[in-house]
Design a protein around this motif. Structure first.
Motif, mmCIF file in Angstrom:
data_model
loop_
_atom_site.group_PDB
_atom_site.id
_atom_site.type_symbol
_atom_site.label_atom_id
_atom_site.label_comp_id
_atom_site.label_asym_id
_atom_site.label_seq_id
_atom_site.Cartn_x
_atom_site.Cartn_y
_atom_site.Cartn_z
ATOM 1 N N VAL A 105 0.813 -1.216 0.000
ATOM 2 C CA VAL A 105 0.000 0.000 0.000
ATOM 3 C C VAL A 105 0.850 1.272 0.000
ATOM 4 O O VAL A 105 0.339 2.350 -0.258
ATOM 5 C CB VAL A 105 -0.963 -0.048 1.226
ATOM 6 C CG1 VAL A 105 -0.230 0.127 2.546
ATOM 7 C CG2 VAL A 105 -2.073 0.975 1.111
ATOM 8 N N GLY A 106 2.151 1.156 0.224
ATOM 9 C CA GLY A 106 2.942 2.381 0.392
ATOM 10 C C GLY A 106 4.243 2.420 -0.376
ATOM 11 O O GLY A 106 5.254 2.896 0.142
ATOM 12 N N LYS A 107 4.228 1.967 -1.626
ATOM 13 C CA LYS A 107 5.483 1.918 -2.398
ATOM 14 C C LYS A 107 6.070 3.322 -2.567
ATOM 15 O O LYS A 107 5.388 4.223 -3.056
ATOM 16 C CB LYS A 107 5.218 1.322 -3.795
ATOM 17 C CG LYS A 107 4.625 -0.083 -3.775
ATOM 18 C CD LYS A 107 4.257 -0.531 -5.200
ATOM 19 C CE LYS A 107 3.387 -1.762 -5.220
ATOM 20 N NZ LYS A 107 1.953 -1.475 -4.932
ATOM 21 N N THR A 108 7.331 3.488 -2.229
ATOM 22 C CA THR A 108 7.960 4.805 -2.385
ATOM 23 C C THR A 108 8.460 4.974 -3.809
ATOM 24 O O THR A 108 8.592 3.998 -4.563
ATOM 25 C CB THR A 108 9.163 4.958 -1.427
ATOM 26 O OG1 THR A 108 10.181 4.039 -1.834
ATOM 27 C CG2 THR A 108 8.774 4.682 0.022
ATOM 28 N N ALA A 109 8.791 6.225 -4.162
ATOM 29 C CA ALA A 109 9.309 6.498 -5.509
ATOM 30 C C ALA A 109 10.602 5.714 -5.736
ATOM 31 O O ALA A 109 10.823 5.159 -6.813
ATOM 32 C CB ALA A 109 9.532 7.998 -5.688
ATOM 33 N N ALA A 110 11.447 5.661 -4.725
ATOM 34 C CA ALA A 110 12.731 4.959 -4.885
ATOM 35 C C ALA A 110 12.491 3.466 -5.136
ATOM 36 O O ALA A 110 13.175 2.852 -5.969
ATOM 37 C CB ALA A 110 13.593 5.152 -3.641
ATOM 38 N N GLU A 111 11.523 2.903 -4.458
ATOM 39 C CA GLU A 111 11.225 1.476 -4.644
ATOM 40 C C GLU A 111 10.676 1.219 -6.046
ATOM 41 O O GLU A 111 11.024 0.238 -6.704
ATOM 42 C CB GLU A 111 10.216 1.003 -3.588
ATOM 43 C CG GLU A 111 10.809 0.930 -2.189
ATOM 44 C CD GLU A 111 9.764 0.569 -1.129
ATOM 45 O OE1 GLU A 111 10.087 -0.228 -0.242
ATOM 46 O OE2 GLU A 111 8.634 1.089 -1.182
#
Ligand SMILES: *Cc1c(COP(=O)(O)O)cnc(C)c1O
Length: 426
Positions: A105-111
């Motif tokens: 639910v919370g994928k970061t931009a870096a990921e």
């Protein structure tokens, strides 16, 4: 189904290896996994769902040790990851991107950028904000990203409230009211390609019904999406299959589970995916711990172990039940004890008022069903090194993660004030 741990001559064994000998050789606390049983669980489930040609992915968060991922990948398992770190592990384990899906639910931009360096099968997207972010990052990477949207089917999986994920009040996925609009939106974004639908309704589900109910409920939507999107081909029905923690639990039988869900999938002509974690590894692992003290308190008797809640969080986090057995049976009468760790927390126990044979300091206990959500949730609380992991299979018993040292635990830290230390002549 193959038993992962068997008593032989009064001693608990894993694939022919005495847990007592393993603990003496590798020290304790020690996680021991039966690789043969893991293969058995994977192949058994795969066979049961083979009438619809379903693929079985492994939810890496249940047990992310590289050797375990490699063993499962070698059997043909794909990997379901929920963080950049898990994706890194799956790639390091040699799993091809085509067999990796990225949920959460919370994928970061870096990921997301890291995932876009390769060609993973799809991102399971959980919000409009994430669709927009993924589209933008795919544009920057000069790519199109494949997406499935996660539906929250509002089904009660009849499990602990902390591990229910498919009810309206849970934070996961899109509800029926919003998912069509979300697909419309995805359709308008040039750098996304809609390839499927995803759901995951909860964990430790022992009934065969909730998945089938959810599938019945989403089927009209699935048919509509298949009509609408030319490349719509994946139906990922999540994980959540339960295991037997208590002797009285009715274990999930893969054939019965398949019988319940297959009619709901018949005729869809989609690539079906499952992504269980616990089911594939949970009862294939134990945590072996040495008894340090047996102590009579004012009201209770305590067995104090060298493992603690930092090694196995589940009893404290979910009031989870884990069977505990002496590695070498004493045959004595069972009396109720609390099996506890050394951590300075009252909640640091593996069992309360549990009937246990009399055990002596220096002997070993096995905490059963510690193959999933055990080591992966371990911490260094109380500055305790995390235990070692051993994988046993036809090739023998091998250390797959060495025990942490005290030096490991401070390796990332920097002194408070170096100039000051110098001035004071340190
Ligand atoms: C945790 C998780 C799984 C696996 O859950 P199990 O109960 O271990 O089978 C599968 N899919 C998603 C999206 C998850 O978050």
């Amino acid at each position: 189904m193959m038993e992962a741990f068997l008593v032989r001559d009064g001693v608990l064994h894993c694939a022919g290896h005495s847990l007592e000998r393993l603990a003496q050789e590798f020290g304790s606390p020690l996680y021991v996994y039966n690789g043969l049983a893991i293969k058995d669980r994977f192949q058994g489930l795969k066979r049961a769902v083979s009438p619809v040609d379903a693929e079985v992915f492994f939810a890496v968060k249940a047990n992310s040790t590289l050797a375990v991922l490699q063993l499962l990948a070698g059997q043909g398992a794909g990997m379901e990851v929920v963080s950049g770190g898990e994706l890194y592990r799956a790639r390091e384990a040699g799993v091809p991107d085509e067999r990796i899906v990225f949920d959460g639910v919370g994928k970061t931009a870096a990921e997301i950028r890291y995932a876009l360096e390769g060609e993973i099968r799809f991102f399971a997207v959980e919000s409009v904000g994430e669709l927009n972010r993924l589209n933008q990052l795919a544009l920057e990477a000069g790519r199109r990203a494949r997406v499935s949207l996660r539906i929250n089917p509002d089904i009660d999986p009849q499990t602990h409230r902390y591990i229910s994920t498919g009810k309206r009040e849970n934070k996961f996925g899109f509800d029926f009211g919003g998912i069509r609009a979300a697909y419309d939106h995805a359709d308008e974004l040039d750098h996304l390609e809609v390839v499927g639908l995803h759901m995951h309704i909860g964990s430790q589900i022992l009934s065969n019904q909730p998945h089938a109910q959810a599938l019945a409920k989403i089927r009209p939507l699935v048919e509509e999406l298949k009509e609408r999107f030319a490349n719509f081909r994946y139906l990922d029905i999540g994980g959540g299959l339960g295991i037997r923690y208590r002797p009285e639990d009715q274990p999930l039988i893969p054939e019965r589970f398949a019988e319940a869900i297959l009619p709901e999938l018949a005729g869809l002509d989609l690539q079906v995916m499952l992504e269980p974690g616990r089911y594939l590894v949970g009862d294939c692992g134990v945590l072996v711990t040495r008894v340090e003290y047996v102590k009579q308190g004012g009201a209770k008797r305590f067995v104090v172990c060298d493992a603690a809640m930092n090694d196995l969080m589940r009893p404290m986090m979910y009031q989870a039940y884990h069977e505990i057995v002496p590695v070498r049976a004493t045959g004595g009468e069972r009396t109720p004890v609390d099996v506890v760790g050394a951590i300075c927390e009252t909640g640091d126990f593996f069992a309360e008022d549990r009937p246990l044979e009399a055990v002596e300091p220096g002997t070993f206990l096995a905490v059963m069903c510690a193959g999933a959500y055990a080591f992966t949730m371990a911490s260094n609380y109380n500055t305790r090194p995390r235990g070692a992991e051993v994988l046993v299979d036809e090739r023998g018993a091998r250390l797959v993660r060495r025990r942490e040292t005290w030096a490991d635990l401070i390796a990332l830290e920097r002194p408070y004030c170096e100039e000051q230390d110098e001035r004071q002549g340190f």
